[in-house]
Design an enzyme around this catalytic site. Structure first.
Site, PDB file in Angstrom:
ATOM      1  N   CYS A   1       0.840  -1.199   0.000  1.00 20.15           N
ATOM      2  CA  CYS A   1       0.000   0.000   0.000  1.00 20.15           C
ATOM      3  C   CYS A   1       0.879   1.254   0.000  1.00 20.15           C
ATOM      4  O   CYS A   1       1.476   1.587  -1.011  1.00 20.15           O
ATOM      5  CB  CYS A   1      -0.979  -0.043   1.170  1.00 20.15           C
TER       6      CYS A   1
ATOM      7  N   HIS B   1      -3.373  -5.712   1.263  1.00 13.57           N
ATOM      8  CA  HIS B   1      -2.630  -5.902   2.508  1.00 13.57           C
ATOM      9  C   HIS B   1      -2.540  -7.379   2.899  1.00 13.57           C
ATOM     10  O   HIS B   1      -3.382  -7.872   3.665  1.00 13.57           O
ATOM     11  CB  HIS B   1      -3.323  -5.138   3.639  1.00 13.57           C
TER      12      HIS B   1
ATOM     13  N   GLU C   1      -0.649  -8.717   5.040  1.00 15.47           N
ATOM     14  CA  GLU C   1      -0.420  -8.857   6.487  1.00 15.47           C
ATOM     15  C   GLU C   1      -1.728  -8.895   7.276  1.00 15.47           C
ATOM     16  O   GLU C   1      -1.733  -9.266   8.448  1.00 15.47           O
ATOM     17  CB  GLU C   1       0.486  -7.729   7.006  1.00 15.47           C
TER      18      GLU C   1
END
Length: 225
Positions: free
Chosen positions: A87, A196, A198
């Protein structure tokens, strides 16, 4: 081999702790890195996390590219250091010219936050080797400046060289040209991704564990090197 993966914290980073946790769950040693320090603590790979580095003043990532840590990361990336920009980290990589193109305001001019289906088009990078070509994954996306743009020649080069890492499927959330969600450099060690991973490392806290493969990929790539 103990694999150490650093995560840079800039002023305004939001997802640095999430990235550190994902690295730990993948089996590597997470190492916090500070934007103001040039020394990278002998890490084997680096993650530039999501957030709003330096408040996104001027342009997203435009100030972060001048951080002392980025000087060392840029030198390392050119010498094969695996680097993943997520991002805002993707925006920083483009501003630092480690990846081509730019990220601009979403086509609908609104912040987008949703679970997003992606297709992995390049499973040969340091960060995607644990996926299969064409594999579809569900990973959250949250951005307002997530539209990937480049001129036609650059887009054709990315396509022709297999450097489109991931594409949006089931709808383009931000107007990115050619549905591009992530790209890599020619060597495949530097990857920028707008979604994302994560936030998708286990079913309990994410829509899936589909994002964990980005972190296990670099671990396995480095162990096998």
């Amino acid at each position: 081999m103990s694999v150490r993966v650093g995560v840079v914290t800039f002023p305004g980073s939001l997802d640095d702790r999430d990235a550190l946790r994902a690295i730990r769950l993948a089996g590597a040693e997470p190492v916090p890195l500070w934007h103001g320090e040039k020394w990278l603590s002998d890490v084997n790979a680096v993650v530039l996390p999501g957030g709003f580095s330096y408040g996104d003043y001027l342009r997203c990532g435009a100030i972060a590219k001048f951080a002392p840590a980025m000087e060392s990361i840029a030198d390392g990336a050119r010498n094969g250091l695996p680097v993943l920009g997520i991002c805002n980290g993707f925006q920083v990589l483009c501003e630092a010219h480690l990846l081509p193109g730019a990220l601009i305001r979403n086509a609908q001019r609104r912040f987008v936050c949703r679970d997003q289906r992606l297709r992995i088009d390049n499973a040969e990078t340091a960060w995607t080797a644990d996926y299969q070509p064409g594999q579809q994954v569900v990973i959250p996306i949250k951005n307002i400046d997530g539209g990937f743009v480049a001129d036609r020649r650059t887009l054709d080069e990315l396509e022709g060289e297999g450097r489109v890492v991931a594409r949006y499927v089931d709808g383009n959330p931000n107007g990115s040209y050619r549905d591009i969600a992530g790209i890599c450099n020619a060597a495949g060690n530097v990857v920028g991704l707008m979604p994302h991973p994560e936030h998708a490392i286990e079913p309990l806290t994410g829509p899936s564990a589909d994002g964990l493969g980005f972190f296990t990929s670099v671990l396995n790539s480095l162990v096998g090197a």
